[in-house]
Design a protein around this motif. Sequence first.
Motif, PDB file in Angstrom:
ATOM      1  N   ALA A 161      -7.511  -2.655  -6.480  1.00  0.00           N
ATOM      2  CA  ALA A 161      -7.402  -1.063  -6.448  1.00  0.00           C
ATOM      3  C   ALA A 161      -8.623  -0.644  -7.740  1.00  0.00           C
ATOM      4  CB  ALA A 161      -6.387  -0.547  -6.820  1.00  0.00           C
ATOM      5  N   THR A 162      -8.716  -1.661  -9.011  1.00  0.00           N
ATOM      6  CA  THR A 162      -9.292  -1.257  -9.909  1.00  0.00           C
ATOM      7  C   THR A 162     -10.903  -1.511  -9.676  1.00  0.00           C
ATOM      8  OG1 THR A 162      -9.419  -3.556 -10.654  1.00  0.00           O
ATOM      9  CG2 THR A 162      -7.796  -2.063 -11.408  1.00  0.00           C
TER      10      THR A 162
ATOM     11  N   ARG B 146     -12.126  -0.687  -6.763  1.00  0.00           N
ATOM     12  CA  ARG B 146     -12.667   0.510  -5.906  1.00  0.00           C
ATOM     13  C   ARG B 146     -13.595   1.535  -6.369  1.00  0.00           C
ATOM     14  NH1 ARG B 146      -6.891  -0.033  -3.669  1.00  0.00           N
ATOM     15  NH2 ARG B 146      -7.231  -1.766  -2.138  1.00  0.00           N
TER      16      ARG B 146
ATOM     17  N   GLU C 296      -8.402   3.164  -8.332  1.00  0.00           N
ATOM     18  CA  GLU C 296      -7.258   3.804  -7.827  1.00  0.00           C
ATOM     19  C   GLU C 296      -6.166   3.325  -8.586  1.00  0.00           C
ATOM     20  OE1 GLU C 296      -6.780   2.585  -3.711  1.00  0.00           O
ATOM     21  OE2 GLU C 296      -7.812   4.517  -2.951  1.00  0.00           O
ATOM     22  N   TYR C 297      -5.047   4.222  -8.884  1.00  0.00           N
ATOM     23  CA  TYR C 297      -3.850   3.978  -9.435  1.00  0.00           C
ATOM     24  C   TYR C 297      -3.899   3.981 -11.029  1.00  0.00           C
ATOM     25  CZ  TYR C 297      -2.397   3.475  -4.609  1.00  0.00           C
ATOM     26  OH  TYR C 297      -2.154   3.838  -3.393  1.00  0.00           O
TER      27      TYR C 297
ATOM     28  N   THR D 280       0.031  10.782 -11.041  1.00  0.00           N
ATOM     29  CA  THR D 280      -0.334  12.078 -10.830  1.00  0.00           C
ATOM     30  C   THR D 280       0.611  13.467 -11.541  1.00  0.00           C
ATOM     31  OG1 THR D 280       0.794  12.683  -8.725  1.00  0.00           O
ATOM     32  CG2 THR D 280      -1.449  11.553  -8.611  1.00  0.00           C
TER      33      THR D 280
ATOM     34  N   CYS E 136       2.834   1.804  -3.366  1.00  0.00           N
ATOM     35  CA  CYS E 136       1.854   2.168  -4.446  1.00  0.00           C
ATOM     36  C   CYS E 136       1.494   3.707  -3.987  1.00  0.00           C
ATOM     37  CB  CYS E 136       0.599   1.549  -4.558  1.00  0.00           C
ATOM     38  SG  CYS E 136       0.888  -0.154  -5.452  1.00  0.00           S
ATOM     39  N   ARG E 137       1.009   4.169  -2.652  1.00  0.00           N
ATOM     40  CA  ARG E 137       0.508   5.248  -2.409  1.00  0.00           C
ATOM     41  C   ARG E 137       1.614   6.310  -2.396  1.00  0.00           C
ATOM     42  NH1 ARG E 137      -0.094   6.499   3.317  1.00  0.00           N
ATOM     43  NH2 ARG E 137      -0.689   4.271   3.421  1.00  0.00           N
TER      44      ARG E 137
ATOM     45  N   ALA F 270       1.914   6.295  -7.331  1.00  0.00           N
ATOM     46  CA  ALA F 270       1.092   7.439  -7.355  1.00  0.00           C
ATOM     47  C   ALA F 270       2.069   8.540  -7.946  1.00  0.00           C
ATOM     48  CB  ALA F 270       0.492   7.780  -6.005  1.00  0.00           C
TER      49      ALA F 270
ATOM     50  N   HIS G 267      -0.402   2.538 -16.616  1.00  0.00           N
ATOM     51  CA  HIS G 267      -1.539   3.371 -15.946  1.00  0.00           C
ATOM     52  C   HIS G 267      -1.707   4.608 -16.458  1.00  0.00           C
ATOM     53  CE1 HIS G 267      -0.553   1.130 -12.081  1.00  0.00           C
ATOM     54  NE2 HIS G 267       0.778   0.711 -12.716  1.00  0.00           N
TER      55      HIS G 267
ATOM     56  N   ASP H 294       0.769  -1.212   0.097  1.00  0.00           N
ATOM     57  CA  ASP H 294       0.052  -0.029   0.010  1.00  0.00           C
ATOM     58  C   ASP H 294       0.875   1.351   0.093  1.00  0.00           C
ATOM     59  OD1 ASP H 294      -2.505   1.421   0.480  1.00  0.00           O
ATOM     60  OD2 ASP H 294      -1.590   2.115   2.272  1.00  0.00           O
TER      61      ASP H 294
END
Length: 236
Positions: free
Chosen positions: A180-181, A183, A187-188, A147, A138-139, A143, A209, A135
Amino acid sequence: MSRTPSMLQDHLSELIRGQELPLPALDHLHVEVILELLQNAYTGIKADYHAAVSSGEEKHLNSLMVDRLNHLVGENSLASLLVRSVSRGTETKNYDATRFEMRPDIQISLTSRQHLFPLIVECKLIHIAKGKTVDLYCRDGLARFTTGDYAWTNQEALMLAYVRDGVSTTSHLSPFLEAATRRSPPEYAVVSLPQKCAVSLPDAARSEHGRYFKYVHGGQGGKLPGDIAVWHLWVS
């Protein structure tokens, strides 16, 4: 003194002067050569500095990796055709220059590009027992590429995980990103889940991504950067 929008435009215009973004994608074979270089550097420092590898902080490992990588580039004729030099913590800015003094863990200057546009390697410890989880990987790592904090001029980036408890991209990263896909919202921005690559390496995978920020400078203002390929190398 605060930076005005005009000042931010100035910084971006000077950085990308004469460049069409995103830059052309690197050849997959070239990326795999660099992954092998990273693997060899880690194998070497693990043999020479076992305590640092088994219990040292991420920043110490990164420093050892950068020095070893530069030695290997100097010794390896194939690597030297692709890599000019390797650095750590060189200051950069994000896609719209609202965040200055950003410092990616490792930056690989390529012979095929100006040194202003290195291949970015973001590094993370994976040690589940100590709370260093996928987690966080990735976070606080992956990410940054989706971003537009890092590698926003490029179509690829690398993630390097120093694994201390036997987990792998197959056992932990792929299931995490698959979840994550599902959620809401997803996410991501996963376009494709990690797939095995660089078959000669113990644990290397590639995922794709989406990136939905827009370039904000010059004639490319409003243009989307397109997807980014992230190559994951997990070493232990």
